[in-house]
Design an enzyme around this catalytic site. Structure first.
Site, PDB file in Angstrom:
ATOM      1  CB  THR A   1       7.442 -52.722  -2.609  1.00  7.91           C
ATOM      2  OG1 THR A   1       6.702 -52.364  -3.563  1.00  7.91           O
ATOM      3  CG2 THR A   1       6.481 -53.411  -1.503  1.00  7.91           C
TER       4      THR A   1
ATOM      5  CE  LYS B   1       9.748 -49.650  -4.716  1.00  4.08           C
ATOM      6  NZ  LYS B   1       9.817 -49.667  -5.899  1.00  4.08           N
TER       7      LYS B   1
ATOM      8  CG  ASN C   1      14.546 -52.211  -5.643  1.00  3.11           C
ATOM      9  OD1 ASN C   1      15.519 -52.018  -5.468  1.00  3.11           O
ATOM     10  ND2 ASN C   1      13.908 -53.235  -6.437  1.00  3.11           N
TER      11      ASN C   1
ATOM     12  N   GLY D   1       4.255 -41.813  -8.321  1.00  3.13           N
ATOM     13  CA  GLY D   1       4.440 -42.858  -7.044  1.00  3.13           C
ATOM     14  C   GLY D   1       5.846 -43.386  -6.933  1.00  3.13           C
TER      15      GLY D   1
ATOM     16  CB  VAL E   1       4.332 -49.925 -13.897  1.00  4.42           C
ATOM     17  CG1 VAL E   1       5.040 -50.477 -12.335  1.00  4.42           C
ATOM     18  CG2 VAL E   1       5.336 -48.754 -14.673  1.00  4.42           C
TER      19      VAL E   1
HETATM   20  P1  ATR Z   1       2.679 -43.949  -3.480  1.00  6.08           P
HETATM   21  O1  ATR Z   1       1.980 -42.660  -4.183  1.00  6.08           O
HETATM   22  O2  ATR Z   1       2.536 -44.197  -2.086  1.00  6.08           O
HETATM   23  O3  ATR Z   1       4.268 -44.089  -4.014  1.00  6.08           O
HETATM   24  P2  ATR Z   1       1.968 -45.733  -5.721  1.00  6.08           P
HETATM   25  O4  ATR Z   1       1.107 -46.819  -5.982  1.00  6.08           O
HETATM   26  O5  ATR Z   1       3.588 -45.805  -6.251  1.00  6.08           O
HETATM   27  O6  ATR Z   1       2.101 -45.126  -4.326  1.00  6.08           O
HETATM   28  O7  ATR Z   1       1.631 -44.423  -6.568  1.00  6.08           O
HETATM   29  C1  ATR Z   1       0.165 -44.215  -7.110  1.00  6.08           C
HETATM   30  C2  ATR Z   1       0.226 -43.365  -8.288  1.00  6.08           C
HETATM   31  O8  ATR Z   1      -1.036 -43.485  -8.777  1.00  6.08           O
HETATM   32  C3  ATR Z   1       0.252 -41.806  -7.797  1.00  6.08           C
HETATM   33  O9  ATR Z   1       0.869 -41.077  -8.536  1.00  6.08           O
HETATM   34  C4  ATR Z   1      -1.383 -41.463  -7.521  1.00  6.08           C
HETATM   35  O10 ATR Z   1      -1.684 -40.059  -7.797  1.00  6.08           O
HETATM   36  P3  ATR Z   1      -1.664 -39.013  -6.538  1.00  6.08           P
HETATM   37  O11 ATR Z   1      -0.077 -38.684  -6.234  1.00  6.08           O
HETATM   38  O12 ATR Z   1      -2.463 -37.941  -7.114  1.00  6.08           O
HETATM   39  O13 ATR Z   1      -2.177 -39.915  -5.120  1.00  6.08           O
HETATM   40  C5  ATR Z   1      -1.917 -42.145  -8.759  1.00  6.08           C
HETATM   41  N1  ATR Z   1      -3.470 -42.525  -8.621  1.00  6.08           N
HETATM   42  C6  ATR Z   1      -3.827 -43.474  -7.831  1.00  6.08           C
HETATM   43  N2  ATR Z   1      -5.228 -43.367  -7.716  1.00  6.08           N
HETATM   44  C7  ATR Z   1      -5.632 -42.391  -8.841  1.00  6.08           C
HETATM   45  C8  ATR Z   1      -6.682 -41.895  -9.550  1.00  6.08           C
HETATM   46  N3  ATR Z   1      -7.834 -42.449  -9.183  1.00  6.08           N
HETATM   47  N4  ATR Z   1      -6.546 -40.986 -10.210  1.00  6.08           N
HETATM   48  C9  ATR Z   1      -5.220 -40.437 -10.605  1.00  6.08           C
HETATM   49  N5  ATR Z   1      -4.369 -40.999 -10.241  1.00  6.08           N
HETATM   50  C10 ATR Z   1      -4.180 -42.023  -9.420  1.00  6.08           C
END
Ligand code: ATR
Length: 265
Positions: A61, A65, A86, A127, A209
C-alpha cells in the site's frame, strides 16, 4: 504455516489483516496475515524474503505501490499499464506483481448499478490508487476523465501514462456525472474539501475511496445536494478478494461478517 503481509507506511490502520485472517479461517487454510510498517530501504530485503519463501505473498500500500516494481521479476498486464502493484505473489520462482485495485474499483462500481458508459468523470487527487481507477474507468467505457490535484506535477505525471485525461487546476470544478474523491481529505472526520459544490445540481454520483470513516464530509455534501453517494468499502473488499484468489486459489465469501469488519466507524 504460510505467512502473508501488508506493507506500507503508515500501516497501523490497515484492516487487511482482519479481513484476510477471517477468510483464512473460514477456508481452513494454514496461514497467517500480518501488517508491517516499512521504510524505503527495507523494501528490497522484504522482497528477498518472498523469493526465498520465508513469506508467501504480500499486499503493498501507500507509498510503495510504484517503488516496489523495481524489485519484481514480472508484472501482470494491469500492474504494467498502471505502474502500480498492490499484490505480490511467487509464481514459478518468479516474483510477480499484480494490481487488484483495478478489479476492486470496477466491481465496486458495478455493485452500485450506476450506468457508467459514456459518462464524464472528475477525479480529485493523484495518489497511489488513482492510476488503477483511471485504468478501470477507461476499461468500463467512460466518455471523459478530468483530474484535479493540489500538486499539479503529480497530475501531469498521470497524464504521461494516460494521454487522454484532462488536467484542471486544484480548486476548480467542471461538469461531471461521477466525482471520485481519491485524496486523503476525509480520513479525519473533520477534514473538508475546499470546493464549492453548490451549483453542480443533482443526479450526480459522489464516490469516496475512503471507507473509514464511513461518511466523509465529501459524501455528506453530495447527499445534501440530492446526489447518489458511495464509500470505498466494497472496493477495499473486492481488491482483497482478488488478492486472496491469487494466493490461495479460492474465492472467499463476502458475508455480513466481512462487511462488519470494515464497518468500524
Ligand atoms: P500518496 O500521494 O503518497 O500516494 P495518497 O494518500 O495516495 O498518498 O494520496 C494523497 C492525495 O491526497 C494526493 O493527491 C494529495 O495531494 P498532493 O499530491 O498535492 O499531496 C491529496 N491531498 C492530501 N491532503 C490534501 C489537502 N489538504 N488538499 C488537497 N489535496 C490533498
Amino acid at each position: 504455516m504460510k505467512k502473508f503481509l501488508v506493507i506500507g507506511n503508515p500501516i497501523k490502520h490497515s484492516l487487511s489483516p482482519q479481513l484476510h485472517n477471517y477468510w483464512i479461517k473460514q477456508n481452513n487454510i494454514d496461514a497467517v496475515y500480518n501488517k508491517q510498517e516499512l521504510v524505503r530501504g527495507e523494501l528490497k530485503n522484504l522482497i528477498l524474503k518472498i523469493k526465498n519463501k520465508e513469506i508467501s505473498g504480500a499486499n503493498v500500500t501507500v507509498p510503495f505501490k510504484k517503488e516496489v516494481i523495481s524489485y519484481l521479476d514480472h508484472l501482470s498486464d494491469g500492474a504494467e499499464k498502471t505502474q502500480s502493484v498492490n499484490t505480490i505473489n511467487l509464481e514459478n520462482n518468479k516474483i510477480v506483481g499484480h494490481n487488484t485495485d483495478i478489479e476492486g474499483f470496477e466491481l465496486a462500481i458495478q455493485d452500485t448499478k450506476f450506468d457508467i458508459i459514456n459518462k464524464e468523470i472528475l477525479i480529485l487527487g493523484a495518489g497511489g490508487v488513482v492510476p488503477s481507477i483511471i485504468f478501470a474507468l477507461k476499461k468500463m467505457g467512460v466518455n471523459k476523465i478530468v483530474l484535479s490535484n493540489r500538486t499539479k506535477n503529480k497530475a501531469e505525471d498521470l497524464k504521461n501514462i494516460f494521454k487522454d485525461i484532462k488536467i484542471i487546476e486544484w480548486g476548480k470544478l467542471v461538469n461531471f456525472d461521477l466525482i471520485i474523491n481519491a485524496t486523503s481529505i476525509g480520513l479525519n472526520k473533520s477534514d473538508k474539501i475546499n470546493l464549492d459544490f453548490s451549483r453542480i445540481g443533482d443526479n450526480k454520483f459522489f464516490y469516496d475511496v475512503i471507507y473509514n470513516p464511513k461518511t466523509t464530509n465529501f459524501l455528506n455534501i453530495g447527499k445534501e445536494y440530492g446526489n447518489k453517494i458511495e464509500n470505498g468499502k466494497m472496493m477495499f473488499i473486492y481488491q482483497a478478494l482478488a488478492s486472496f484468489k491469487i494466493w490461495h486459489n479460492i474465492e472467499p465469501k463476502i458475508n455480513d461478517e466481512v462487511i462488519k469488519i470494515l464497518d468500524n466507524d
